[in-house]
Design an enzyme around this catalytic site. Sequence first.
Site, PDB file in Angstrom:
ATOM      1  N   ALA A  81       0.823  -1.201   0.000  1.00  0.00           N
ATOM      2  CA  ALA A  81       0.000   0.000   0.000  1.00  0.00           C
ATOM      3  C   ALA A  81       0.862   1.258   0.000  1.00  0.00           C
ATOM      4  CB  ALA A  81      -0.931   0.007   1.218  1.00  0.00           C
ATOM      5  N   HIS A  82       2.188   1.068  -0.014  1.00  0.00           N
ATOM      6  CA  HIS A  82       3.128   2.192   0.033  1.00  0.00           C
ATOM      7  C   HIS A  82       4.121   2.052  -1.113  1.00  0.00           C
ATOM      8  CE1 HIS A  82       2.559   1.701   4.674  1.00  0.00           C
ATOM      9  NE2 HIS A  82       1.486   2.235   4.093  1.00  0.00           N
ATOM     10  N   GLN A  83       4.056   2.965  -2.070  1.00  0.00           N
ATOM     11  CA  GLN A  83       5.007   2.945  -3.181  1.00  0.00           C
ATOM     12  C   GLN A  83       5.816   4.240  -3.153  1.00  0.00           C
ATOM     13  OE1 GLN A  83       1.420   2.679  -4.313  1.00  0.00           O
ATOM     14  NE2 GLN A  83       1.534   0.603  -3.468  1.00  0.00           N
TER      15      GLN A  83
END
Length: 652
Positions: free
Chosen positions: A589-591
């Site tokens: 969910a974190h790029q």
Amino acid sequence: MAISVVLSELQRATLTRLCDTFVPALEEPDDPTGFWARAASDIGVPDAIEQTLETLSDEQLAGMRQLLDAVAAEGFNEAELEAREQLIHAFADSSPETLAGISALRAMTTGLFYALPDPATGRNANWDAIGYPGPLAGAPDVPKTIRPLRPAADGQTLEADVCIVGSGCGGGVVAGVLAGNGSKVVVLEAGGYFNESDFNQLELWANQNLYLGGGPFLTAEGQVALLAGSCLGGGSTVNWMNCLRTFPHVREQWEGEFGLEGLAGPEYDRHLDAVMERMGVNGDCSDPNGPHERLREGCERLGYDFRKIVRNADRDTYDPGNSGFIGYGDQSGSKMGTLKTYLQDAADRGAEIVVNCRAQRILVEDGRAAGVEATYTDSDGQTVRTIVRAPQVVVAGGALESPALLLRSGIGGPAAGDYLRVHPSTALFGVYDEEQRGWWGAPQAALSHEFEDVDDGYGFLIECPHLSTGTFGSSTPWHSGRQHKQTMAHGARTSAFIFLIRDRGHGRVTIDTDGNAVHAYRLSDEGDTRLFRRGLLELAKLHRAAGAREIVALGRKLPVWRDGEDFDSFLDAIEHGSLAPYEHAIFSAHQMGTCRMGSDPQTSVAGPWGELHDVGGVWIADASAFPTASGTNPMITTMALAHRTAEAVAQR
């Protein structure tokens, strides 16, 4: 609903037979809701999948048709249930390509079976059986307070001091700061504008309207499922509101190794404080649900760190009963994301905001920014060419899309798209004696920092996730139809723990022949793999310490541990299980990092304040600017860096 003919009659029959093998009708003496007797086709899952197949590329659709033909040729449609299950496993084991196709069909079937609402009732037929309440209320009648600009039907050219591409944690902050300084601001957002009046607390609606790519989608290799917001407010509209400040050791690294001046000292603290104050971050709206209580118990019994999370929630409108649905948009209006803070500030100060408008390329004249060329799409699907002329362009479309814009524009230098970090994550499910109520309260109300720095600045956080029935169904390992239903039937008594690792290794974003982003990432770095496996072990230990009766890891062939069985053998199995594509559910969910800041133009896209090395007046202001993975939920770091960059833009 009528569907287009994308499959032959035999292929459609085979698809239906596959769906009803993944989720079969089974005999069970105690079945008050009809859950066990209900097959996937009874609620229209095969039709929904065929509609999805319409969106595939010609190559992908041809591959799916070929797979269905091959399955039918083995007598699948005529076989009994047990034989069909054996054939599915044989096909999955036959080749990586076949495993990819089988995995896609299995995930769609099991996800839709637990998320697809009945058109008449708005509820999924299986929610009662798995202990999920579904939407608590209809969407409230709340007026929209931002009035987006609708471009003229024959195209439009706008003039601005600054054009901002993206409206999330980075772009929203820059818009609010610069509009407050008197700049004429235009914001282009590829997604739509939704508020409380649209948020119906349904997973599939949210996936289709609020997330990039219609919800979780796989990297090119199929190893990691990516989840990213794509709507006005971006990730801050759909995230889980975990407000973590940037770690001191990360700040020191970014200043010392990458030249980000002031990151390690009080000047950066000022930016952190500013964004946290504007969003009303506090610790009064973090009520623990069952999963958080189990995490607390496990940490206490093992002597691990455990602490409450601070969140950007308005105390006056916060409602713990509604908080469990915030991944689908916050119906209570408590979430103080950019939609209600910086974007509202910008709109109130005259900024023009255009939604459903995709930036195609950045205009460059004489080596400097000159504006943005974009395509606006109206409610009827008609497209309109839109130009924004501006001497300053801020790129803030997220780490998955910002590099694609630079690459389409032919700018950014050799590092554009490189150094994609994703905080690889997975879950372990623990089944307990009592109901857990994972749908009540904040999805993230507490966490453990016990392992944040166990390997020279690298490690992992332990948290709890948002409860989404479709994701629960699609990620639960499938060994047989009965086994999968048994696991799902325990849903009311299930708690999930997750970890996210600060990854050293990295992937890359490129573009295809149509200019669309292609995301490549493999969990292959030795240190990352070691941390990932350590995380699996720690989650299992925490569940056992908290009193779980069963523990389920999300590997395709991993066993389920049950109370009384050999726990060490289970740990050994999950520690050494395959992490290859389609073998283990891995999420992101974190790029971060694909347009990173730094002092070296060969290994970074932008300078230490966010301006591109190769094109003046183009700035990066989202998580793609991170020099490395942050190791924390990135919202606050993204906003603080954007606040810092906005002040640098204002000085030009």
